[in-house]
Scaffold this active site. Structure first.
Site, PDB file in Angstrom:
ATOM      1  N   ASP A  12       0.877  -1.171   0.000  1.00 28.12           N
ATOM      2  CA  ASP A  12       0.000   0.000   0.000  1.00 28.12           C
ATOM      3  C   ASP A  12       0.910   1.215   0.000  1.00 28.12           C
ATOM      4  OD1 ASP A  12      -1.607   2.137   0.580  1.00 28.12           O
ATOM      5  OD2 ASP A  12      -2.570   1.244   2.330  1.00 28.12           O
ATOM      6  N   GLY A 103      18.939  -6.567   0.370  1.00 33.61           N
ATOM      7  CA  GLY A 103      18.778  -8.014   0.118  1.00 33.61           C
ATOM      8  C   GLY A 103      17.475  -8.418  -0.525  1.00 33.61           C
ATOM      9  N   TYR A 231       1.498  -0.787  15.299  1.00 38.05           N
ATOM     10  CA  TYR A 231       0.610  -0.984  14.169  1.00 38.05           C
ATOM     11  C   TYR A 231       0.760   0.120  13.139  1.00 38.05           C
ATOM     12  CZ  TYR A 231      -1.855  -5.197  15.079  1.00 38.05           C
ATOM     13  OH  TYR A 231      -2.164  -6.521  15.204  1.00 38.05           O
ATOM     14  N   LYS A 234      -3.084  -2.680   8.385  1.00 38.53           N
ATOM     15  CA  LYS A 234      -3.204  -4.138   8.288  1.00 38.53           C
ATOM     16  C   LYS A 234      -2.290  -4.655   7.176  1.00 38.53           C
ATOM     17  CE  LYS A 234      -5.746  -5.997  11.470  1.00 38.53           C
ATOM     18  NZ  LYS A 234      -4.966  -5.406  12.575  1.00 38.53           N
TER      19      LYS A 234
HETATM   20  C1  F6R Z   1      -5.376  -1.535   5.516  1.00 40.36           C
HETATM   21  C2  F6R Z   1      -5.831  -0.240   5.975  1.00 40.36           C
HETATM   22  C3  F6R Z   1      -6.062  -0.001   7.414  1.00 40.36           C
HETATM   23  C4  F6R Z   1      -5.476   1.330   7.813  1.00 40.36           C
HETATM   24  C5  F6R Z   1      -5.896   1.701   9.191  1.00 40.36           C
HETATM   25  C6  F6R Z   1      -5.198   2.973   9.683  1.00 40.36           C
HETATM   26  O1  F6R Z   1      -5.280  -1.511   4.159  1.00 40.36           O
HETATM   27  O2  F6R Z   1      -6.023   0.625   5.159  1.00 40.36           O
HETATM   28  O3  F6R Z   1      -5.546  -1.020   8.189  1.00 40.36           O
HETATM   29  O4  F6R Z   1      -4.101   1.287   7.714  1.00 40.36           O
HETATM   30  O5  F6R Z   1      -7.268   1.869   9.161  1.00 40.36           O
HETATM   31  O6  F6R Z   1      -5.716   4.060   9.010  1.00 40.36           O
HETATM   32  P1  F6R Z   1      -5.345   5.576   9.327  1.00 40.36           P
HETATM   33  O7  F6R Z   1      -3.979   5.790   8.748  1.00 40.36           O
HETATM   34  O8  F6R Z   1      -6.393   6.282   8.540  1.00 40.36           O
HETATM   35  O9  F6R Z   1      -5.422   5.785  10.798  1.00 40.36           O
HETATM   36 MG    MG Z   2      -4.571  -2.171   2.263  1.00 45.17          MG
HETATM   37 MG    MG Z   3      -4.371   0.890   3.812  1.00 44.98          MG
END
Ligand code: F6R
Ligand code: MG
Ligand code: MG
Length: 369
Positions: A12, A103, A231, A234
């Site tokens: 992403d 790598g 985190y 995802k």
């Molecule tokens: C996965 C995805 C979500 C975001 C999460 C955080 O593709 O898009 O896991 O990464 O909702 O989003 P923000 O950056 O908007 O807090």
């Molecule tokens: Mg995604």
């Molecule tokens: Mg995303």
């Protein structure tokens, strides 16, 4: 004919309107980069998106974890990130967690699923890409396809398949090195189930035919929070599965997706939602989800890919999508409560922990007389 390697590398690197989909310009940039700079290295390639993730499928003869192939894809994502920043896309470069390439891309953010194969005279395979979920999302489909005759009729009908499969399962909570276990079907199916029931911790990494020793499936096992220490979104995993003859039939591989099981990754990567099978290049919508999975079927000959057949683009899957929408509706009715929101260890934000810390100070312990 040399062995052929199938590689999916996905990331992403920015999307329009939140986490919906990459812009056309971003997709084009990545695709053009691969076309131009992949000359002489790749035999063929295909670039597409699932929700906000861009996946690069390539074929070559360099084997898995090849530095040049990985660097090419990394550079394509770095170049795309520049465009994402110019366009003001949301989350530009968010999955590129390291500053410089070293790598291969494992442990750097992008997800990887690869396998080196001895091409059969006809070589059908499936490319899965999921968004708003984590690698454990493939646990149940893989289990049902390779262990359960209710989905895989070949386990009863086809002598090669009847010999069973070897599962390689990773403990993704162990971060110092790869920690995995090998278990065989049919004799270990209950042990496999005991592990796969916990998709946050145990993840199918690969599956191998016991009849031929050939690899049947490969799944990306990247957990971004293990790399970043927190985190960062995802993981949105990809997978490759070979089909027909000594492997399950394509329809047997697709069959478990009709369940649309609840997985982690709905809104803010912090809720449970049904895994909805979608058509290629589908966007994200309701409650930043639901979690989606796409499946493109290809044949490959001497490394040359056919055009993809969009496996979930069929009236049957419209019906499954309606069912998945109902499941999404049902779990959304209980909002933040219980199973609807993920356990503390899987939340993408610190808000709940921060509040608990504050409230802890206000708790009163009643002294016993
Ligand atoms: C996965 C995805 C979500 C975001 C999460 C955080 O593709 O898009 O896991 O990464 O909702 O989003 P923000 O950056 O908007 O807090
Ligand atoms: Mg995604
Ligand atoms: Mg995303």
């Amino acid at each position: 004919m040399a062995k052929i390697t199938l590689s999916i590398i996905k990331a992403d690197i920015g999307s329009i309107g939140g986490h919906i989909k990459p812009s056309e310009k971003l997709l084009q940039t990545v695709e053009n980069y691969i076309k131009i700079h992949g000359k002489g290295l790749l035999i063929d390639s295909y670039v597409g998106h699932t929700g906000d993730d861009i996946a690069i499928l390539s074929t070559h003869t360099k084997g898995v974890l090849n530095e040049r192939v990985h660097k090419l894809c990394w550079q394509a994502f770095v170049t795309g990130t520049k465009v994402a920043k110019i366009q003001g896309l949301y989350g530009a470069g968010q999955d590129l967690l390291k500053d410089s390439f070293s790598g291969n891309v494992r442990g750097m953010g992008p997800a990887v699923a690869e396998m080196e194969i001895e091409e059969r005279p006809a070589e059908p395979f499936l490319m899965f890409a999921a968004d708003k979920t984590d690698p454990g999302a493939y646990n149940l489909p893989m289990y049902l396809t390779f262990c359960d005759p209710m989905h895989n009729a070949g386990l009863l009908l086809s002598p090669g398949i009847k010999k069973g499969f070897k599962f390689v399962i990773m403990d993704v909570s162990y971060t110092k090195a790869d920690k995995f276990i090998e278990l065989n079907t049919p004799e270990n199916i209950y042990d496999i189930a005991v592990l796969l029931r916990d998709p946050n911790r145990f993840v199918v990494e690969s599956v191998w035919s016991r009849a031929t020793g050939e690899q049947a499936a490969s799944v990306s096992t990247t957990r971004l929070h293990n790399i970043a220490g927190k985190y960062t979104g995802k993981d949105d995993p990809v997978a490759l599965v070979r089909s027909q003859k000594d492997f399950p039939a394509t329809g047997e591989i697709l069959s478990p997706y009709s369940i649309a099981p609840y997985v982690a990754g709905f809104m803010r990567g912090s809720h449970s939602g049904p895994l909805m099978p979608v058509k290629k290049n589908s966007p994200i919508s309701f409650f930043d989800g639901p979690p989606i999975v796409s499946c493109l079927a290809f044949c490959v000959k001497d490394g040359k890919l056919t055009e993809p057949a969009d496996a979930f683009d069929h009236p049957y899957w419209d019906y499954v999508r309606v069912k998945a929408s109902k499941k999404a509706e049902e779990i959304r009715r209980q909002g933040f409560y219980g199973q609807a929101m993920l356990p503390m260890s899987e939340l993408e934000y610190t808000g709940v922990m921060d509040t608990l810390k504050e409230l802890e100070k206000k708790f009163i312990i009643k002294k016993s007389k």
